[in-house]
Design a protein around this motif. Structure first.
Motif, PDB file in Angstrom:
ATOM      1  N   ARG A 180       0.853  -1.140   0.004  1.00 41.48           N
ATOM      2  CA  ARG A 180      -0.110  -0.002  -0.034  1.00 41.48           C
ATOM      3  C   ARG A 180       0.757   1.131  -0.280  1.00 41.48           C
ATOM      4  O   ARG A 180       0.461   2.406  -0.668  1.00 41.48           O
ATOM      5  CB  ARG A 180      -0.876   0.072   1.238  1.00 41.48           C
ATOM      6  CG  ARG A 180      -1.919   1.320   1.407  1.00 41.48           C
ATOM      7  CD  ARG A 180      -2.798   0.974   2.605  1.00 41.48           C
ATOM      8  NE  ARG A 180      -3.966   2.169   2.339  1.00 41.48           N
ATOM      9  CZ  ARG A 180      -4.617   2.217   3.334  1.00 41.48           C
ATOM     10  NH1 ARG A 180      -4.802   1.246   4.520  1.00 41.48           N
ATOM     11  NH2 ARG A 180      -5.389   3.350   3.246  1.00 41.48           N
ATOM     12  N   GLN A 241      -7.580  -9.351  -3.006  1.00 39.30           N
ATOM     13  CA  GLN A 241      -6.310  -9.544  -3.141  1.00 39.30           C
ATOM     14  C   GLN A 241      -6.008 -10.917  -3.794  1.00 39.30           C
ATOM     15  O   GLN A 241      -5.256 -10.922  -4.653  1.00 39.30           O
ATOM     16  CB  GLN A 241      -5.330  -9.763  -1.973  1.00 39.30           C
ATOM     17  CG  GLN A 241      -5.393  -8.142  -0.918  1.00 39.30           C
ATOM     18  CD  GLN A 241      -4.357  -7.153  -1.602  1.00 39.30           C
ATOM     19  OE1 GLN A 241      -3.739  -7.583  -2.607  1.00 39.30           O
ATOM     20  NE2 GLN A 241      -4.501  -5.938  -1.367  1.00 39.30           N
ATOM     21  N   TRP A 322      -8.334  -1.123   0.914  1.00 40.49           N
ATOM     22  CA  TRP A 322      -7.318  -2.058   1.607  1.00 40.49           C
ATOM     23  C   TRP A 322      -8.044  -2.255   2.985  1.00 40.49           C
ATOM     24  O   TRP A 322      -8.760  -1.505   3.508  1.00 40.49           O
ATOM     25  CB  TRP A 322      -6.039  -1.046   2.081  1.00 40.49           C
ATOM     26  CG  TRP A 322      -5.295  -0.825   0.811  1.00 40.49           C
ATOM     27  CD1 TRP A 322      -5.395   0.262  -0.209  1.00 40.49           C
ATOM     28  CD2 TRP A 322      -4.084  -1.833   0.288  1.00 40.49           C
ATOM     29  NE1 TRP A 322      -4.488   0.285  -1.105  1.00 40.49           N
ATOM     30  CE2 TRP A 322      -3.725  -1.046  -0.891  1.00 40.49           C
ATOM     31  CE3 TRP A 322      -3.590  -2.791   0.648  1.00 40.49           C
ATOM     32  CZ2 TRP A 322      -2.802  -1.493  -1.877  1.00 40.49           C
ATOM     33  CZ3 TRP A 322      -2.508  -3.286  -0.053  1.00 40.49           C
ATOM     34  CH2 TRP A 322      -2.044  -2.635  -1.419  1.00 40.49           C
TER      35      TRP A 322
END
Length: 364
Positions: A180, A241, A322
């Protein structure tokens, strides 16, 4: 010679908790290429190839040892009062790193890297067949792992308890390297395991997921290494992901989840990358007595030149969100020596070349 002809690049011990009734016999999957759900596929046929690691029985034994420790570790985490001690943390780190480098998808990416650098007019490198490149990449990955397994030892280990009704998914490439910090702070999609801001996501079971993080960049509130998550959006972020990273197949054990998995995959399908590489080609374009000058051109426009530079870098997909349980530290820091080595963590800020610039700590 290896004892087992059918060798798994995602082991059955990993797939078993995601199988039907966690029995390790049948598993449901969504094939992203065909957009089709397949129920009750045999686990023994998933993520495997004949002699995937070659026919070296010592290598096979070493891999099985890592897998065996991992299976015992995951089983122990479900016991009441399980502690994420140093031993369990090491087992999880080493397995996650091994899993990251050894899948068929990883081998294909390595082979594609070679082809990306050589597969255009004007470059006269001898090119192997794609199968040869994949086979070579697998063995090279195993050797690389043996020499670099400690590279992840500095990453903090957290295990997420999934308290929602949305299960964690796994895939044919389940150990996902993300970053990130790199993607949001540096605006760069190219990074590696040694990079500052590294994150590894590895689903362990439908209710447990391991996260490995750079503690100088991120923080994650925890109790003894455990993070309890009750927000479905965070579970979706972890599943995204898997969807963005996998080669073709997502795996799950609950038959009733088929439509939900399809919907989840469709919602981020446009973010899957058609290619995992950016290729920059430059050809000689004059210069001085002491310096050469190169001009960037489109690969398709390269003709026969005596002097061609090719730069290939891996790029990774950017997720739509995220998980909220991993946050940036108030004052993150990384290391740089202002070269192409990029930003590193304190333990990976190492130069192996003489006269390399010194590494310095900078705020991130």
């Amino acid at each position: 010679m290896a004892e087992n002809k059918n060798q798994h690049f995602v082991p059955r011990v990993h797939l078993a908790p995601f199988s039907v009734c966690a029995e390790g016999k049948a598993i449901h999957l969504l094939n992203l290429d065909r957009k089709k759900v397949i129920f009750d596929a045999p686990v023994k046929n998933q993520c495997s190839r004949d002699y995937f690691y070659g026919q070296d029985w010592k290598l096979e034994e070493a891999i099985q040892a890592v897998e065996g420790h991992y299976g015992q570790c995951v089983a122990s985490l479900h016991k009441p009062g399980a502690v994420i001690d140093a031993s369990r943390a090491t087992v999880l780190r080493r397995f996650a790193y091994l899993q990251h480098v050894r899948t068929e998808a990883a081998a294909h990416r390595s082979a594609e890297f070679v082809f990306a650098a050589t597969n255009f007019s004007g470059v006269s490198f001898e090119q192997p067949t794609f199968k040869e490149a994949v086979n070579t990449a697998v063995i090279a990955a195993m050797r690389h792992y043996a020499h670099t397994m400690t590279v992840v030892d500095d990453l903090k280990v957290r295990v997420v308890r999934n308290l929602t009704s949305v299960p964690f998914l796994t895939s044919d490439d389940p150990a996902v390297l993300a970053n990130r910090w790199h993607q949001q702070r540096v605006q760069d999609r190219s990074f590696g395991v040694s990079s500052a801001g590294a994150l590894l996501f590895l689903p362990l079971t439908p209710t447990l997921l391991a996260v490995f993080l750079d503690g100088d960049v991120y923080q994650a509130e925890h109790v003894g290494g455990w993070i309890s998550v009750s927000n479905p959006a965070d579970i979706l972020a972890c599943n995204h992901q898997q969807i963005l990273n996998c080669a073709a197949n997502l795996y799950f054990g609950d038959r009733s989840s088929g439509i939900d998995v399809q919907t989840m995959a469709a919602s981020v399908a446009q973010l899957r990358l058609p290619s995992r590489f950016d290729v920059v080609v430059a050809v000689a374009d004059g210069g001085t007595a002491t310096h050469s000058r190169y001009a960037v051109v489109e690969p398709k426009n390269v003709v026969e030149h005596d002097d061609v530079l090719v730069h290939v870098k891996a790029v990774r997909p950017i997720p739509p969100r995220w998980p909220s349980f991993v946050k940036f530290r108030n004052k993150p820091f990384v290391f740089t020596n202002d070269t192409g080595a990029g930003f590193r963590r304190r333990t990976t800020a190492i130069s192996r070349l003489q006269n390399s610039p010194c590494w310095r700590k900078v705020r991130g």
